[in-house]
Design a protein around this motif. Structure first.
Motif, PDB file in Angstrom:
ATOM      1  N   GLN A  17      17.064  57.272 -72.291  1.00 45.68           N
ATOM      2  CA  GLN A  17      16.388  56.044 -72.711  1.00 45.68           C
ATOM      3  C   GLN A  17      16.719  55.710 -74.162  1.00 45.68           C
ATOM      4  O   GLN A  17      16.927  54.538 -74.497  1.00 45.68           O
ATOM      5  N   TRP A  20      20.411  54.468 -74.184  1.00 48.40           N
ATOM      6  CA  TRP A  20      20.501  53.096 -73.651  1.00 48.40           C
ATOM      7  C   TRP A  20      19.918  52.095 -74.643  1.00 48.40           C
ATOM      8  O   TRP A  20      20.446  50.995 -74.813  1.00 48.40           O
ATOM      9  N   ASN A  24      23.992  52.184 -75.711  1.00 45.59           N
ATOM     10  CA  ASN A  24      24.704  53.267 -75.034  1.00 45.59           C
ATOM     11  C   ASN A  24      25.528  54.152 -75.960  1.00 45.59           C
ATOM     12  O   ASN A  24      26.588  54.638 -75.606  1.00 45.59           O
ATOM     13  N   LYS A  74      24.383  54.461 -65.247  1.00 44.18           N
ATOM     14  CA  LYS A  74      23.676  53.213 -65.525  1.00 44.18           C
ATOM     15  C   LYS A  74      22.184  53.450 -65.309  1.00 44.18           C
ATOM     16  O   LYS A  74      21.773  54.286 -64.497  1.00 44.18           O
ATOM     17  N   ARG A  75      21.400  52.712 -66.029  1.00 41.95           N
ATOM     18  CA  ARG A  75      19.937  52.813 -65.897  1.00 41.95           C
ATOM     19  C   ARG A  75      19.514  52.645 -64.430  1.00 41.95           C
ATOM     20  O   ARG A  75      18.627  53.340 -63.954  1.00 41.95           O
ATOM     21  N   THR A  79      17.166  55.090 -62.159  1.00 38.91           N
ATOM     22  CA  THR A  79      15.934  54.531 -61.620  1.00 38.91           C
ATOM     23  C   THR A  79      15.902  54.666 -60.107  1.00 38.91           C
ATOM     24  O   THR A  79      14.897  55.089 -59.537  1.00 38.91           O
TER      25      THR A  79
END
Length: 129
Positions: A17, A20, A24, A74-75, A79
């Protein structure tokens, strides 16, 4: 293991987190600067980043004397993996039960509900194509 199936611990998620949040890339000190709550130690973050790099979750590049770490995930990938785990473990894989719980337990405004309805309608259109 495919990156989409990658398991990320709570500490690793906190590190990601911060990375990001900084477009990044972040040093260990920058990860710590943005940390909310009880901060882990410098060595803990450094060792975590090294383990994450061995797992393929992050990479690094040298910038002078410092290392800039970047996420290879990637987030959305992280997730999705965590959400699938929650749905599988807590809701026995039942997505409708999860959605029902989310809708009933969330403090949704009328605008939020209207937006959710639009998302459902858009998804219906996609599936009918």
């Amino acid at each position: 293991m495919k990156k989409a199936d990658m398991k990320v611990t709570e500490l690793e998620l906190g590190v990601l987190q911060q990375i990001w949040h900084r477009n990044n890339q972040a040093t260990v000190n920058e990860v710590l600067e943005g940390w909310g709550g009880k901060k882990p130690g410098y060595t803990t973050v450094l060792k975590t980043l090294q383990k994450m790099e061995a797992k393929g979750i992050v990479g690094h590049r040298q910038d002078g004397r410092r290392y800039l770490y970047f996420s290879t995930l990637k987030r959305e990938q992280v997730t999705e993996g965590r959400l699938q785990t929650i749905i599988g473990r807590i809701f026995s894989g039942n997505k409708i039960s999860f959605a029902e719980y989310f809708i009933k337990s969330s403090d949704l405004s009328l605008d939020d509900i209207a937006e959710l309805k639009k998302m459902v309608a858009d998804r219906e259109k996609e599936l009918k194509r």
